[in-house]
Design a protein around this motif. Structure first.
Motif, short mmCIF file in Angstrom:
data_model
loop_
_atom_site.label_atom_id
_atom_site.label_comp_id
_atom_site.label_asym_id
_atom_site.label_seq_id
_atom_site.Cartn_x
_atom_site.Cartn_y
_atom_site.Cartn_z
N GLN A 26 43.16 32.81 36.67
CA GLN A 26 44.49 32.32 37.08
C GLN A 26 44.34 31.26 38.15
N LYS A 73 55.18 40.18 42.79
CA LYS A 73 54.86 39.56 41.50
C LYS A 73 53.43 39.04 41.46
N GLY A 77 50.68 40.43 38.93
CA GLY A 77 49.98 39.54 38.02
C GLY A 77 48.48 39.73 38.07
N SER A 80 47.62 42.92 36.33
CA SER A 80 47.78 42.82 34.88
C SER A 80 46.53 42.26 34.21
#
Length: 211
Positions: A26, A73, A77, A80
């Motif tokens: 990411q 969040k 993330g 996840s």
């Protein structure tokens, strides 16, 4: 027009494989330092290493403590992606016209300099394809053979820079049979990849949106 070219499945899978090889998953791009983003998100972090990149900038590596029950969040993330307890982030401050911008890369293991560099190159190649600077499929400029860039075989795939050689073949629109191995020996750092991606021949640029 930026974003006008769709990334096809072969390219998506290839770039994802390169990312997995470095543990990268990411990216964020912010005017604020990574530590500010992490603090605002309520994520505990510890700086564990400063890495001097070949471009001269310093990338700071942070270990992130994930508690697994946050409603934030950013943390959700990270979790996840399979990081239930710990993830790693790097802050790479790059010189911009208005000061410095901060590239934040997230990894599932402590990254090396090569890992951070590969994360940046993966993003730059994807962006160059999306805006039409690089074609995913092309006809070899030497022999006319139609190829997809993910099928190109680097002349020295066992080297750390094998994937960079493949990108240069993509930039030069040369198939595996027609590339010149002498062109690859000096490739060393992201700035050179930037130059190769950006400094494309005018006649190649003119056909950039044919695909």
């Amino acid at each position: 027009m930026e974003g006008s070219v769709l990334i096809d499945g072969s390219t998506e899978r290839h770039l994802a494989r390169l990312a997995r090889e470095s543990g990268y998953f990411q990216r964020e791009f912010n005017p604020d330092p990574t530590r500010t983003i992490l603090t605002q998100a309520g994520i505990n972090y510890v700086p564990i290493q400063d890495i001097e990149m070949d471009t001269g900038e310093i990338a700071t590596v942070y270990s992130l403590d994930l508690n697994g029950d946050s409603e934030n969040k950013l943390e959700e993330g990270l979790i996840s992606h399979g990081n239930t307890d710990e993830a790693f982030a790097t802050d790479w401050a790059v010189d911009a016209n208005h000061g410095y911008d901060h590239l934040t890369y997230y990894f599932d293991s402590p990254p090396t300099k090569n890992d951070i560099e590969k994360a940046r190159i993966v993003n730059k190649v994807k962006h160059a394809i999306e805006i039409g600077k690089l074609q995913q499929q092309f006809s070899c400029r030497s022999c006319g053979k139609r190829v997809h860039w993910t099928d190109l075989m680097p002349p020295t795939p066992e080297r750390e820079n094998g994937y960079k050689q493949q990108i240069i073949m993509l930039r030069d629109q040369q198939c595996s049979c027609c590339n010149d191995t002498d062109n690859f020996d000096h490739i060393a750092h992201p700035n050179e990849i930037d130059e190769f991606i950006q400094a494309r021949p005018a006649d190649v640029m003119a056909t950039a949106h044919e695909e």
